[in-house]
Design a protein around this motif. Structure first.
Motif, PDB file in Angstrom:
ATOM      1  N   UNK A   1     -15.614  -4.847  -3.217  1.00 25.14           N
ATOM      2  CA  UNK A   1     -15.127  -6.540  -2.937  1.00 25.14           C
ATOM      3  C   UNK A   1     -13.732  -6.586  -3.194  1.00 25.14           C
ATOM      4  N   UNK A   2     -12.907  -5.533  -3.478  1.00 21.58           N
ATOM      5  CA  UNK A   2     -11.321  -5.726  -3.603  1.00 21.58           C
ATOM      6  C   UNK A   2     -10.991  -6.602  -4.902  1.00 21.58           C
ATOM      7  N   UNK A   3     -11.602  -6.338  -5.944  1.00 24.89           N
ATOM      8  CA  UNK A   3     -11.620  -7.154  -7.343  1.00 24.89           C
ATOM      9  C   UNK A   3     -11.253  -5.979  -8.010  1.00 24.89           C
ATOM     10  N   UNK A   4     -10.070  -6.530  -8.719  1.00 22.11           N
ATOM     11  CA  UNK A   4      -9.211  -5.243  -9.627  1.00 22.11           C
ATOM     12  C   UNK A   4     -10.308  -4.991 -10.729  1.00 22.11           C
ATOM     13  N   UNK A   5     -10.409  -3.626 -10.951  1.00 26.62           N
ATOM     14  CA  UNK A   5     -11.235  -3.053 -12.095  1.00 26.62           C
ATOM     15  C   UNK A   5     -10.390  -2.385 -13.020  1.00 26.62           C
ATOM     16  N   UNK A   6      -9.203  -1.963 -12.800  1.00 27.54           N
ATOM     17  CA  UNK A   6      -8.585  -1.190 -13.626  1.00 27.54           C
ATOM     18  C   UNK A   6      -6.962  -0.763 -12.982  1.00 27.54           C
ATOM     19  N   UNK A   7      -6.005  -0.691 -14.421  1.00 29.91           N
ATOM     20  CA  UNK A   7      -4.877  -0.026 -13.891  1.00 29.91           C
ATOM     21  C   UNK A   7      -4.702   1.300 -13.745  1.00 29.91           C
ATOM     22  N   UNK A   8      -4.417   2.205 -12.806  1.00 23.80           N
ATOM     23  CA  UNK A   8      -4.403   3.561 -12.581  1.00 23.80           C
ATOM     24  C   UNK A   8      -3.173   4.313 -12.992  1.00 23.80           C
ATOM     25  N   UNK A   9      -2.082   3.492 -12.794  1.00 25.00           N
ATOM     26  CA  UNK A   9      -0.547   3.957 -12.771  1.00 25.00           C
ATOM     27  C   UNK A   9       0.256   2.606 -13.132  1.00 25.00           C
ATOM     28  N   UNK A  10       0.807   2.718 -14.298  1.00 24.70           N
ATOM     29  CA  UNK A  10       1.824   1.649 -14.769  1.00 24.70           C
ATOM     30  C   UNK A  10       3.018   1.784 -13.825  1.00 24.70           C
ATOM     31  N   UNK A  11       3.751   0.763 -13.729  1.00 26.38           N
ATOM     32  CA  UNK A  11       5.070   0.720 -12.861  1.00 26.38           C
ATOM     33  C   UNK A  11       6.249   0.861 -13.845  1.00 26.38           C
ATOM     34  N   UNK A  12       6.120   0.569 -15.192  1.00 31.88           N
ATOM     35  CA  UNK A  12       7.458   0.313 -15.912  1.00 31.88           C
ATOM     36  C   UNK A  12       7.856  -0.867 -16.053  1.00 31.88           C
TER      37      UNK A  12
END
Length: 159
Positions: free
Chosen positions: A76-87
């Protein structure tokens, strides 16, 4: 199981995302239930694959997210997790109780001089993104001095 957006839910929107020109998708993140209704934040994003997106806006309300982070969503395009931090580092500034004339314009000039990016959520809520730890420390030091002077209130976007 994740929450599902329903009619009548509140959604905080980004009207002028800082990387809006890079965005090709709108996703959401669940915030909380408040007064009987679900609250969400829409996030402008660049689609990386079917369920992964790079954030193209500075989160106004969602914690532990930053401009440029890569996130994974459900179907449903709801955020579940961060997979890569941008800094990047997120700060939020509240001007609602300030009595100092011109503080908003003054702060914006100073943030521009520092090279920080920012977005307005409302007339009193500003989201700021610092590109790295050095810039984040400069922004934090400046906001701390302003908060101690009673010009504004601020918080970081990480819990």
């Amino acid at each position: 199981m994740s929450k599902i957006f329903q009619s009548g839910d509140y959604v905080a929107v980004h009207e002028s995302p800082v990387w809006g020109n890079k965005s090709d998708f709108i996703i959401r993140i669940y915030l909380e239930k408040n007064e009987g209704r679900n609250e969400w934040e829409q996030l402008w994003a660049k689609q990386v694959d079917d369920r992964r997106f790079t954030l193209c806006c500075i989160p106004f309300f969602a914690y532990n997210l930053a401009l440029g982070d890569e996130v994974e969503t459900d179907d449903h395009y709801i955020v579940q997790s961060v997979v890569k931090l941008s800094g990047q580092f997120t700060f939020r500034v509240w001007f609602g109780d300030s009595t100092k004339p011109g503080i908003k314009d003054e702060l914006l000039r100073q943030l521009e001089e520092m090279g920080a990016l920012f977005e307005w959520s409302s007339a009193n809520l500003l989201a700021i993104s610092a590109k790295d730890t050095d810039q984040a420390q400069e922004v934090a030091n400046h906001l701390y001095v302003r908060q101690c002077a009673g010009d504004l209130m601020y918080e970081t976007g990480r819990t």
